[in-house]
Design a protein around this motif. Sequence first.
Motif, PDB file in Angstrom:
ATOM      1  N   HIS A  43       2.969  -6.804  -6.350  1.00 36.84           N
ATOM      2  CA  HIS A  43       3.094  -5.364  -6.604  1.00 36.84           C
ATOM      3  C   HIS A  43       2.563  -5.014  -7.992  1.00 36.84           C
ATOM      4  O   HIS A  43       1.915  -3.976  -8.178  1.00 36.84           O
ATOM      5  CB  HIS A  43       4.559  -4.922  -6.473  1.00 36.84           C
ATOM      6  CG  HIS A  43       5.054  -4.865  -5.070  1.00 36.84           C
ATOM      7  ND1 HIS A  43       6.063  -5.676  -4.616  1.00 36.84           N
ATOM      8  CD2 HIS A  43       4.681  -4.103  -4.009  1.00 36.84           C
ATOM      9  CE1 HIS A  43       6.291  -5.407  -3.336  1.00 36.84           C
ATOM     10  NE2 HIS A  43       5.461  -4.468  -2.940  1.00 36.84           N
ATOM     11  N   LYS A  82       0.838  -1.217   0.000  1.00 38.40           N
ATOM     12  CA  LYS A  82       0.000   0.000   0.000  1.00 38.40           C
ATOM     13  C   LYS A  82       0.865   1.256   0.000  1.00 38.40           C
ATOM     14  O   LYS A  82       0.626   2.200  -0.765  1.00 38.40           O
ATOM     15  CB  LYS A  82      -0.929   0.003   1.215  1.00 38.40           C
ATOM     16  CG  LYS A  82      -1.894   1.198   1.209  1.00 38.40           C
ATOM     17  CD  LYS A  82      -2.796   1.231   2.411  1.00 38.40           C
ATOM     18  CE  LYS A  82      -3.833   2.347   2.308  1.00 38.40           C
ATOM     19  NZ  LYS A  82      -3.224   3.685   2.047  1.00 38.40           N
ATOM     20  N   GLU A  83       1.891   1.259   0.876  1.00 34.31           N
ATOM     21  CA  GLU A  83       2.769   2.428   0.976  1.00 34.31           C
ATOM     22  C   GLU A  83       3.481   2.701  -0.355  1.00 34.31           C
ATOM     23  O   GLU A  83       3.596   3.851  -0.793  1.00 34.31           O
ATOM     24  CB  GLU A  83       3.821   2.210   2.075  1.00 34.31           C
ATOM     25  CG  GLU A  83       3.261   2.102   3.488  1.00 34.31           C
ATOM     26  CD  GLU A  83       2.837   0.693   3.893  1.00 34.31           C
ATOM     27  OE1 GLU A  83       2.694   0.450   5.104  1.00 34.31           O
ATOM     28  OE2 GLU A  83       2.627  -0.163   3.000  1.00 34.31           O
ATOM     29  N   LYS A 113      -4.573   0.187 -10.456  1.00 35.94           N
ATOM     30  CA  LYS A 113      -4.625   1.662 -10.527  1.00 35.94           C
ATOM     31  C   LYS A 113      -4.571   2.182 -11.963  1.00 35.94           C
ATOM     32  O   LYS A 113      -4.875   3.346 -12.209  1.00 35.94           O
ATOM     33  CB  LYS A 113      -3.453   2.259  -9.743  1.00 35.94           C
ATOM     34  CG  LYS A 113      -3.472   1.989  -8.247  1.00 35.94           C
ATOM     35  CD  LYS A 113      -4.425   2.917  -7.533  1.00 35.94           C
ATOM     36  CE  LYS A 113      -4.351   2.749  -6.020  1.00 35.94           C
ATOM     37  NZ  LYS A 113      -5.306   3.646  -5.334  1.00 35.94           N
ATOM     38  N   GLU A 136       1.425  -5.470   9.475  1.00 33.00           N
ATOM     39  CA  GLU A 136       2.101  -6.220   8.406  1.00 33.00           C
ATOM     40  C   GLU A 136       3.129  -7.190   8.977  1.00 33.00           C
ATOM     41  O   GLU A 136       3.251  -8.324   8.494  1.00 33.00           O
ATOM     42  CB  GLU A 136       2.780  -5.261   7.420  1.00 33.00           C
ATOM     43  CG  GLU A 136       3.483  -6.001   6.286  1.00 33.00           C
ATOM     44  CD  GLU A 136       3.895  -5.119   5.118  1.00 33.00           C
ATOM     45  OE1 GLU A 136       4.360  -5.680   4.099  1.00 33.00           O
ATOM     46  OE2 GLU A 136       3.766  -3.887   5.206  1.00 33.00           O
ATOM     47  N   ALA A 170      -1.144  -4.741  -7.986  1.00 33.10           N
ATOM     48  CA  ALA A 170      -1.570  -3.504  -7.329  1.00 33.10           C
ATOM     49  C   ALA A 170      -1.423  -2.303  -8.269  1.00 33.10           C
ATOM     50  O   ALA A 170      -2.249  -1.382  -8.247  1.00 33.10           O
ATOM     51  CB  ALA A 170      -0.748  -3.280  -6.059  1.00 33.10           C
ATOM     52  N   ASP A 209       0.873   3.936  -3.056  1.00 33.20           N
ATOM     53  CA  ASP A 209       0.446   5.303  -2.735  1.00 33.20           C
ATOM     54  C   ASP A 209       1.520   6.313  -3.124  1.00 33.20           C
ATOM     55  O   ASP A 209       1.231   7.362  -3.720  1.00 33.20           O
ATOM     56  CB  ASP A 209       0.131   5.443  -1.238  1.00 33.20           C
ATOM     57  CG  ASP A 209      -1.179   4.771  -0.839  1.00 33.20           C
ATOM     58  OD1 ASP A 209      -1.943   4.372  -1.745  1.00 33.20           O
ATOM     59  OD2 ASP A 209      -1.434   4.626   0.377  1.00 33.20           O
TER      60      ASP A 209
END
Length: 302
Positions: free
Chosen positions: A36, A12-13, A43, A284, A39, A16
């Motif tokens: 990754h 997430k970090e 987006k 985590e 993810a 973002d």
Amino acid sequence: MLQQYHIPVLAKETIDLLQIKPGGIYVDCTFGGGGHSRAILDKLGDTGKLIAFDQDADAKANIPGDARITFLQYNFRHVQKMLRLHKIAEVDGILADLGVSSHQFDEGARGFSTRFADAELDMRMDQRHPTTAADVIKTYGEQELHKIFERYGEVTNSKTLAKTIVQQRQVSSLKTVNDFKHAVASAVKGNPNKYFAQVFQALRIAVNDEIGALEEMLQQIPNILKKGGRAAIITFHSIEDRTVKNFFRYGSFDEPETDSIYGTKSESPFNVITKKPISPSTKELNENPRSRSARLRVAEKK
């Protein structure tokens, strides 16, 4: 299979901070289990593109059926050349997770882990590469072995260990994990598990030329990243972290000397986004203990 293969660290970090543009072009230098990459794809819009690199043939099994992704089975040290071959001059973001995948650690035959006694000492991420960890142990000189264990594993008695290996390889095969551990037992200092983890890390880094590949990849980032584009690198030990930190901060791998008259001469092509590296949250760490040493650094091209 994806969960068993590798849980993406600091996902997430990282996503973002990459600030994904729906129509952008992104590079995942270390596809692995594809966590990754998925993810990033989530987006991206229909016109977005993702170029995924992984030198390990096993990673190909995790490629999603998505027309927006192009998978390249190459070491990320070839990133700029391979992008050019695919008619891509610049990208909006680049990601590299430098950790060894859980799959690689858990596949005994790969020889990455100290847990599999009968496994051969392989440790190659790219099995097309000719040199294994066993080859390093059998053929490298004492001084060379000493430097590998000292620099890449921070092994306290690296000189003694190197000497022991050179002596023992005359009388032992040193082919498997167990062969090796028994042969160098007299050199072990402190907690054996921690000691061998450091030794295996050093051998793995040497076999795969991980620091050399990292430095080559970092040097290419300013040429392939668009202005305002971001690079996110996740490291797992101090040598990698220091290399990334210095390159983002100074544009070089060593902290530049300050000229007393003209000031510091070198200037980084980046604005550092993460003044301090980002570590995994407690949540985590509880869900994925292997993430404990992960550190994320992000920089934006000026």
